[in-house]
Design a protein around this motif. Structure first.
Motif, mmCIF file in Angstrom:
data_model
loop_
_atom_site.group_PDB
_atom_site.id
_atom_site.type_symbol
_atom_site.label_atom_id
_atom_site.label_comp_id
_atom_site.label_asym_id
_atom_site.label_seq_id
_atom_site.Cartn_x
_atom_site.Cartn_y
_atom_site.Cartn_z
ATOM 1 N N VAL A 23 0.869 -1.181 0.000
ATOM 2 C CA VAL A 23 0.000 0.000 0.000
ATOM 3 C C VAL A 23 0.903 1.227 0.000
ATOM 4 O O VAL A 23 1.656 1.458 0.945
ATOM 5 N N GLY A 24 0.850 2.023 -1.075
ATOM 6 C CA GLY A 24 1.764 3.129 -1.264
ATOM 7 C C GLY A 24 1.396 4.381 -0.498
ATOM 8 O O GLY A 24 0.415 4.416 0.267
ATOM 9 N N PRO A 25 2.153 5.455 -0.707
ATOM 10 C CA PRO A 25 1.953 6.699 0.031
ATOM 11 C C PRO A 25 0.561 7.291 -0.172
ATOM 12 O O PRO A 25 0.021 7.280 -1.283
ATOM 13 N N PHE A 26 -0.016 7.770 0.903
ATOM 14 C CA PHE A 26 -1.267 8.529 0.894
ATOM 15 C C PHE A 26 -2.455 7.741 0.351
ATOM 16 O O PHE A 26 -3.424 8.322 -0.149
ATOM 17 N N CYS A 27 -2.403 6.436 0.471
ATOM 18 C CA CYS A 27 -3.546 5.607 0.083
ATOM 19 C C CYS A 27 -4.549 5.514 1.219
ATOM 20 O O CYS A 27 -4.206 5.715 2.401
ATOM 21 N N TYR A 28 -5.784 5.159 0.861
ATOM 22 C CA TYR A 28 -6.822 4.869 1.842
ATOM 23 C C TYR A 28 -7.442 3.524 1.504
ATOM 24 O O TYR A 28 -7.899 3.305 0.371
ATOM 25 N N ILE A 29 -7.460 2.609 2.482
ATOM 26 C CA ILE A 29 -8.095 1.302 2.334
ATOM 27 C C ILE A 29 -9.183 1.219 3.404
ATOM 28 O O ILE A 29 -8.898 1.248 4.603
ATOM 29 N N GLY A 30 -10.438 1.132 2.972
ATOM 30 C CA GLY A 30 -11.550 1.212 3.904
ATOM 31 C C GLY A 30 -11.952 -0.124 4.511
ATOM 32 O O GLY A 30 -11.358 -1.181 4.226
ATOM 33 N N GLU A 31 -12.952 -0.058 5.381
ATOM 34 C CA GLU A 31 -13.511 -1.262 5.981
ATOM 35 C C GLU A 31 -14.176 -2.124 4.902
ATOM 36 O O GLU A 31 -14.559 -1.639 3.841
ATOM 37 N N GLU A 32 -14.277 -3.398 5.197
ATOM 38 C CA GLU A 32 -14.886 -4.371 4.280
ATOM 39 C C GLU A 32 -14.191 -4.407 2.920
ATOM 40 O O GLU A 32 -14.813 -4.632 1.883
ATOM 41 N N VAL A 33 -12.891 -4.182 2.939
ATOM 42 C CA VAL A 33 -12.064 -4.350 1.745
ATOM 43 C C VAL A 33 -11.181 -5.573 1.959
ATOM 44 O O VAL A 33 -10.508 -5.689 2.967
ATOM 45 N N GLU A 34 -11.212 -6.466 0.999
ATOM 46 C CA GLU A 34 -10.402 -7.683 1.059
ATOM 47 C C GLU A 34 -9.489 -7.702 -0.169
ATOM 48 O O GLU A 34 -9.963 -7.605 -1.301
ATOM 49 N N VAL A 35 -8.176 -7.840 0.063
ATOM 50 C CA VAL A 35 -7.196 -7.753 -1.008
ATOM 51 C C VAL A 35 -6.345 -9.014 -1.019
ATOM 52 O O VAL A 35 -5.785 -9.410 0.013
ATOM 53 N N GLY A 36 -6.206 -9.638 -2.202
ATOM 54 C CA GLY A 36 -5.446 -10.870 -2.343
ATOM 55 C C GLY A 36 -3.943 -10.650 -2.409
ATOM 56 O O GLY A 36 -3.450 -9.513 -2.493
ATOM 57 N N GLU A 37 -3.216 -11.729 -2.404
ATOM 58 C CA GLU A 37 -1.754 -11.713 -2.310
ATOM 59 C C GLU A 37 -1.100 -10.916 -3.438
ATOM 60 O O GLU A 37 -1.535 -10.953 -4.587
ATOM 61 N N ASN A 38 -0.048 -10.185 -3.045
ATOM 62 C CA ASN A 38 0.862 -9.518 -3.987
ATOM 63 C C ASN A 38 0.193 -8.447 -4.841
ATOM 64 O O ASN A 38 0.718 -8.082 -5.905
ATOM 65 N N THR A 39 -0.931 -7.932 -4.399
ATOM 66 C CA THR A 39 -1.542 -6.794 -5.082
ATOM 67 C C THR A 39 -0.860 -5.511 -4.623
ATOM 68 O O THR A 39 -0.560 -5.347 -3.434
ATOM 69 N N LEU A 40 -0.618 -4.602 -5.561
ATOM 70 C CA LEU A 40 0.140 -3.385 -5.286
ATOM 71 C C LEU A 40 -0.725 -2.147 -5.527
ATOM 72 O O LEU A 40 -1.412 -2.048 -6.547
ATOM 73 N N PHE A 41 -0.667 -1.211 -4.587
ATOM 74 C CA PHE A 41 -1.340 0.080 -4.717
ATOM 75 C C PHE A 41 -0.290 1.174 -4.761
ATOM 76 O O PHE A 41 0.462 1.359 -3.808
ATOM 77 N N GLY A 42 -0.245 1.925 -5.887
ATOM 78 C CA GLY A 42 0.634 3.077 -5.971
ATOM 79 C C GLY A 42 0.089 4.237 -5.160
ATOM 80 O O GLY A 42 -0.921 4.112 -4.451
ATOM 81 N N PRO A 43 0.709 5.406 -5.250
ATOM 82 C CA PRO A 43 0.323 6.533 -4.396
ATOM 83 C C PRO A 43 -1.084 7.045 -4.675
ATOM 84 O O PRO A 43 -1.583 6.986 -5.800
ATOM 85 N N HIS A 44 -1.732 7.503 -3.613
ATOM 86 C CA HIS A 44 -3.005 8.224 -3.688
ATOM 87 C C HIS A 44 -4.158 7.379 -4.221
ATOM 88 O O HIS A 44 -5.101 7.918 -4.806
#
Length: 260
Positions: A23-44
């Motif tokens: 999870v990159g800089p300045f990201c937001y991951i909310g409740e009831e979010v499910e993310v699988g292995e090795n997924t990448l989130f860039g900034p913002h």
């Protein structure tokens, strides 16, 4: 190994992040979010739930994922966004959850590329191995089959269907159903212009299969008879071709008019 979360990111307690998620800089991951292995989130990037994301996805940056549907009839009911595996989402992609009246789920398959500023609205169903070029936009309730290519600045009207292996040319506006294998070009609103023969060759379709699909296209779009007569001709061709059978099933199953 756990997830790797940048110090400036916000991850709500109800989120579930699998091993290898970044999870990159300045990201937001909310409740009831499910993310699988090795997924990448860039900034913002922002991800709101309920949203389920598979493994090995990449969100490059500034993506808005799982937001409320842009539909005046939405009343806050619990709806979802479901994303498969190995998708690429480039800058400023927006993906909305479903609506209670539209089935409740927006669904995106696996191995898709969605380039900058593409938009998938509420209750859309997108298949696998699709490419959405920059600024391609789906309105609500659109269904897109596998291996579909939307060129830049394509707009698809709500409730339309686009069949597998179709190709929509740059800037075309789609306001009717596009059967499988068909190529659409810009001319005011988009108009069918043959089949996506080059794309079919790249995916291993042999000459006989492509020839059968061409005959089906000619029967539907180039014949002088009525639509019922075209359907009768397609039924004859479908007896000898699974691809034509899929073409005919698509034509027979729609609620909106065909793009013609």
């Amino acid at each position: 190994m756990g997830a790797k979360i940048h110090p400036t990111a916000v991850v709500e307690p109800g989120a579930r992040l699998a091993d290898g998620v970044q999870v990159g800089p300045f990201c937001y991951i909310g409740e009831e979010v499910e993310v699988g292995e090795n997924t990448l989130f860039g900034p913002h990037c922002s991800v709101h739930g309920p949203t389920r994301i598979g493994r090995d996805n990449r969100f490059v940056g500034h993506c808005a994922v799982g937001g409320e549907p842009q539909d005046k009839k939405y009343g806050g009911e619990r709806t979802e966004l479901v994303i498969g595996d190995r998708n690429l989402f480039r800058e400023f992609v927006t993906l909305n959850r479903g609506t209670g009246g539209g089935g409740g789920v927006t669904r995106i398959g696996s191995d898709n590329w969605m380039l900058a500023y593409t938009h998938v609205a509420h209750d859309c169903q997108v298949g696998n191995h699709c490419v959405f070029s920059n600024n391609a936009t789906l309105a609500g309730h659109v269904t897109v089959g596998d291996h579909v290519i939307l060129s830049g600045f394509v707009g698809v009207h709500q409730f339309c269907r686009i069949g597998a292996h179709a190709f929509i040319g740059m800037g075309a506006f789609v306001n009717g159903d596009v059967p499988p294998f068909v190529m659409v070009a810009q001319e005011g609103y988009g108009r069918p212009r043959g089949i996506n023969a080059e794309g079919l060759k790249r995916r291993g379709f042999g000459p006989e299969r492509i020839a059968a699909i061409k005959r089906a296209y000619r029967a539907l779009y180039l014949g002088s008879g009525s639509l019922d007569e075209a359907r009768a001709r397609l039924a004859e061709l479908a007896a000898q071709s699974d691809d034509v059978r899929a073409f005919l099933e698509f034509v027979d199953s729609g609620e909106r008019p065909l793009l013609r």
